[in-house]
Design a protein around this motif. Structure first.
Motif, PDB file in Angstrom:
ATOM      1  N   PRO A  44       4.114 -45.571   3.818  1.00  0.00           N
ATOM      2  CA  PRO A  44       2.786 -45.146   3.624  1.00  0.00           C
ATOM      3  C   PRO A  44       2.473 -44.920   2.408  1.00  0.00           C
ATOM      4  CG  PRO A  44       4.011 -44.018   5.474  1.00  0.00           C
ATOM      5  CD  PRO A  44       5.049 -44.594   4.612  1.00  0.00           C
ATOM      6  N   GLY A  45       1.223 -45.060   1.768  1.00  0.00           N
ATOM      7  CA  GLY A  45       0.790 -44.592   0.664  1.00  0.00           C
ATOM      8  C   GLY A  45       0.073 -43.339   0.896  1.00  0.00           C
ATOM      9  N   TYR A  46      -0.897 -42.714  -0.022  1.00  0.00           N
ATOM     10  CA  TYR A  46      -1.342 -41.497   0.472  1.00  0.00           C
ATOM     11  C   TYR A  46      -1.995 -41.366   1.640  1.00  0.00           C
ATOM     12  CZ  TYR A  46       0.493 -40.274  -3.991  1.00  0.00           C
ATOM     13  OH  TYR A  46       1.147 -39.960  -5.338  1.00  0.00           O
ATOM     14  N   VAL A  47      -1.584 -40.583   2.647  1.00  0.00           N
ATOM     15  CA  VAL A  47      -2.128 -40.287   3.889  1.00  0.00           C
ATOM     16  C   VAL A  47      -2.742 -39.103   3.931  1.00  0.00           C
ATOM     17  CG1 VAL A  47      -1.812 -40.591   6.495  1.00  0.00           C
ATOM     18  CG2 VAL A  47      -0.561 -41.932   4.804  1.00  0.00           C
ATOM     19  N   ARG A  95      -9.671 -45.758  -0.751  1.00  0.00           N
ATOM     20  CA  ARG A  95      -9.795 -44.550   0.065  1.00  0.00           C
ATOM     21  C   ARG A  95      -8.312 -44.118   0.381  1.00  0.00           C
ATOM     22  NH1 ARG A  95      -8.050 -45.739   5.186  1.00  0.00           N
ATOM     23  NH2 ARG A  95      -8.215 -47.914   6.164  1.00  0.00           N
ATOM     24  N   TRP A  96      -7.993 -42.744   0.920  1.00  0.00           N
ATOM     25  CA  TRP A  96      -6.936 -42.340   1.600  1.00  0.00           C
ATOM     26  C   TRP A  96      -6.600 -43.319   2.725  1.00  0.00           C
ATOM     27  CZ3 TRP A  96      -4.001 -37.845  -0.108  1.00  0.00           C
ATOM     28  CH2 TRP A  96      -4.728 -37.396  -1.121  1.00  0.00           C
ATOM     29  N   ALA A  97      -5.376 -43.194   3.176  1.00  0.00           N
ATOM     30  CA  ALA A  97      -4.899 -43.811   4.489  1.00  0.00           C
ATOM     31  C   ALA A  97      -5.140 -42.740   5.484  1.00  0.00           C
ATOM     32  CB  ALA A  97      -3.517 -44.337   4.546  1.00  0.00           C
ATOM     33  N   THR A  98      -5.315 -43.180   6.855  1.00  0.00           N
ATOM     34  CA  THR A  98      -5.491 -42.206   7.759  1.00  0.00           C
ATOM     35  C   THR A  98      -4.010 -42.358   8.606  1.00  0.00           C
ATOM     36  OG1 THR A  98      -6.452 -43.823   9.383  1.00  0.00           O
ATOM     37  CG2 THR A  98      -7.759 -42.365   8.094  1.00  0.00           C
TER      38      THR A  98
END
Length: 252
Positions: free
Chosen positions: A186-189, A215-218
């Motif tokens: 994951p990236g930044y979640v 955007r951020w990841a969910t």
């Protein structure tokens, strides 16, 4: 035909660190794909609450297994009690933010043991049965920090870099027994753990500017890739670490 490639009906999936956050979302995704899910953590009360929420939401079989993923004896006893595991998701992880010159050795070891050694311990215990049965899926939850570093998170980056190579090592040893081992990075979640960063205007702006998707990841962004890696659709994908990061690692 295509739907069957992503069908996990009849499979048992163990997700470590799954009472909340990313682990909880991944467990729900596997359950929605038909798997009988086993949630893991150390807090039995939190696990029971998470299992009840998942049963209410999905209506499938959900069990819990409270054990310390860094304790080999506890892991072995738990795996024997759970029974055959078809899909293992090594998700347990911790973060420690501190300049490297200030990090106490015990904090370094805690991060390495929790994020890396636990995947070795649990992975080996589960893989023994998979080898006997001739099939299995292991997904190690890595990170964009498997490749990228930032000041203040040296222990975390080292643990996730090691996890990416452990993924390849597991593939090298177990692929001939019908086991696939891949990493989900994951990236930044947005989670409970990253909430302070999300709410920091400067850091939030940096992430949005640094990520091509803006955007951020969910946690929901991770589910599709996990189900693919856990399902027959990925049977010839092995030893890979798949970034789900909105393009963050694709650009400079």
């Amino acid at each position: 035909m295509t739907n069957s490639l992503f069908d996990l009906t009849g499979r048992t999936a163990l997700v470590t660190g799954s009472s909340k956050g990313i682990g909880s979302a991944l467990a729900r995704g596997l359950a929605e794909a038909g798997a009988a899910v086993v949630l893991n953590g150390r807090d039995q009360t939190a696990l029971a609450e998470a299992a009840a929420r998942l049963r209410d939401a999905v209506g499938t079989e959900v069990r819990t297994a409270a054990f310390d993923v860094t304790d080999p004896d506890a892991v072995q006893a738990a795996i024997e009690e759970i029974g055959p595991v078809d899909v293992l998701v090594n998700n347990t992880g911790v973060q420690h933010r501190e300049p490297m010159l200030d990090v106490a050795v015990e904090n370094w070891r805690r991060v390495i043991d929790t994020n890396l050694t636990s995947a070795f311990v649990v992975g080996r215990a589960v893989a023994a049965g998979m080898v006997e049965r001739g099939h299995g899926k292991i997904v190690n939850v890595c990170s964009v920090q498997s490749w990228l570093a930032r000041p203040g998170i040296a222990a975390y980056a080292a643990s996730k870099g090691g996890l990416a190579m452990l993924t390849k090592g597991m593939c090298a040893e177990w692929a001939s027994s019908g086991i696939t081992v891949n990493g989900l990075a994951p990236g930044y979640v947005i989670t409970e753990l990253t909430r302070p960063l999300v709410e920091d205007p400067a850091f939030d702006a940096w992430i949005r500017g640094r990520t091509p998707a803006g955007r951020w990841a969910t946690v929901a962004d991770l589910v599709g890739t996990l189900v693919w890696l856990a399902a027959p659709a990925s049977d010839f994908v092995n030893g890979q670490v798949i970034a789900v990061d909105g393009g963050l690692t694709a650009v400079i």
